[in-house]
Design an enzyme around this catalytic site. Structure first.
Site, PDB file in Angstrom:
ATOM      1  N   ALA A  25       0.761  -1.155  -0.143  1.00 42.93           N
ATOM      2  CA  ALA A  25       0.055   0.024  -0.037  1.00 42.93           C
ATOM      3  C   ALA A  25       0.853   1.273   0.038  1.00 42.93           C
ATOM      4  CB  ALA A  25      -1.130   0.083   1.316  1.00 42.93           C
ATOM      5  N   GLU A  26       1.677   1.395   0.931  1.00 45.17           N
ATOM      6  CA  GLU A  26       2.685   2.531   1.139  1.00 45.17           C
ATOM      7  C   GLU A  26       3.493   2.633  -0.160  1.00 45.17           C
ATOM      8  OE1 GLU A  26       1.458   1.112   5.195  1.00 45.17           O
ATOM      9  OE2 GLU A  26       2.439   0.301   3.262  1.00 45.17           O
ATOM     10  N   LYS A 210     -14.720   5.846   0.558  1.00 44.62           N
ATOM     11  CA  LYS A 210     -14.782   5.393  -0.661  1.00 44.62           C
ATOM     12  C   LYS A 210     -16.108   4.284  -0.941  1.00 44.62           C
ATOM     13  CE  LYS A 210     -10.641   4.367  -0.167  1.00 44.62           C
ATOM     14  NZ  LYS A 210      -9.292   3.538  -0.064  1.00 44.62           N
ATOM     15  N   GLY A 215     -18.596   5.709  -5.961  1.00 42.32           N
ATOM     16  CA  GLY A 215     -17.922   7.325  -6.103  1.00 42.32           C
ATOM     17  C   GLY A 215     -17.360   7.434  -4.487  1.00 42.32           C
ATOM     18  N   ASP A 243      -4.960   2.769  -3.598  1.00 46.28           N
ATOM     19  CA  ASP A 243      -3.632   3.507  -3.264  1.00 46.28           C
ATOM     20  C   ASP A 243      -3.457   4.520  -4.345  1.00 46.28           C
ATOM     21  OD1 ASP A 243      -3.079   1.582  -1.256  1.00 46.28           O
ATOM     22  OD2 ASP A 243      -2.361   0.281  -2.683  1.00 46.28           O
TER      23      ASP A 243
END
Length: 313
Positions: A25-26, A210, A215, A243
């Site tokens: 993710a990061e 999210k 949307g 991400d």
């Protein structure tokens, strides 16, 4: 982590050829940002092995500063396997005892955070070990000055086996910007409703919820919630889109863009990743981004990203 995806079609147990790429993710967010005009650094730990070197090479090649990554002499680089599909991609993690799981607050000792505008964290890191949880708590507790801390909940149930995911509320509430899917918020906190989540998380100035292909809702300060429908996309594979959204949203936030532009910027970056099997896709052409950011609601709603590019219905 090192990431393996099928290099051929067919059921995963019959696939003989796999493509090795990178994921996480990061690091995904960090890799998106240079292409969006935002310099980034990735701070983590990898093993002293070929996978670790590949991660440093490829993340660095994306324009990310990897100079603060710790190379662990004894622990291996984590990896995972993704079975790609447009409707979802089962993921198998192999990260127990990995270099990243050995991270702790001492990682912060040698970091120079002067001039850093945003520190981005995710809920994956505190799930890895007690020391990783202590690291995230230390980041959130440190004096910030003008620096913002962004926290993407990124709830992965398999990683929380034997651990209490309710700590994610404490961590999210200590951040300045929080991003979460309504489905994961429902699983962890019992609600995916933006207004109810704001009551549960009064600390962050910015809350982004999210709603999948429907949307995103932005709740910020005392302003009324802002909803931005997602761009229609012919999806190749969905993993990594969250991400990408975070990177697009953060880049636009750093530029001082208005709420609608920040949300659309996130959608556009997510759309580029939805069109690839990799966790990080190429940004859409600048002309396409400019046109869609300026599009009225009807034009935005009629646009669809396909193999032929953007098609207006």
């Amino acid at each position: 982590m090192a990431l393996f995806v099928p290099a051929e079609n067919g059921p995963a147990h019959q696939v003989r050829n796999w493509k090795r790429t990178i994921g996480g993710a990061e690091s995904n967010v960090a890799c998106h940002l240079p292409a969006l005009g935002v310099p980034s650094s990735w701070v983590s730990a990898v093993g002293n092995d070929p996978f670790g070197q590949a991660l440093l090479d490829e993340i660095g090649a994306a324009g990310v500063d990897v100079g603060s990554v710790y190379v662990d002499p004894t622990r291996p680089t984590g990896l995972y396997v993704k079975e790609s599909g447009a409707q979802g991609s089962p993921v198998r993690y192999y990260r127990t005892g990995s270099a990243a799981s050995g991270m702790g607050p001492e990682l912060l000792a040698d970091l120079d955070l002067d001039g850093v505008r945003v520190i981005h964290l995710s809920g994956i890191t505190p799930a890895l070990s007690d020391s990783c949880l202590a690291l995230v708590r230390a980041v959130l507790a440190a004096p910030r000055g003008e620096t913002l801390v962004s926290f993407d909940v990124n709830f992965r149930p398999a990683l929380w086996s034997g651990r209490d995911p309710h700590v994610l509320r404490e961590l999210a509430n200590a951040a300045d910007i929080v991003l979460t899917g309504d489905d994961e918020a429902l699983a962890v906190w019992g609600t995916g409703d933006p207004e109810e989540l704001r009551k549960l998380l009064p600390g962050p100035r910015t809350l982004v919820v999210k709603h999948g292909e429907r949307g995103v809702t932005l709740v910020e300060g005392d302003e009324p919630p802002v909803f931005a429908p997602a761009l229609q996309v012919d999806v190749v594979e969905p993993v990594g889109a969250g991400d990408a959204f975070a990177a697009g949203f953060l880049a636009a936030t750093l530029r001082g863009a208005d709420p609608a532009t920040r949300l659309r910027s996130g959608h556009l970056q997510a759309a580029s990743t939805l069109r690839t099997h990799d966790d990080v896709g190429e940004p859409l052409p600048a002309a396409v981004i400019t046109a869609l950011l300026a599009a009225d609601e009807q034009a935005w709603a009629s646009a669809r990203l396909t193999d032929e590019g953007v098609v207006m219905a």
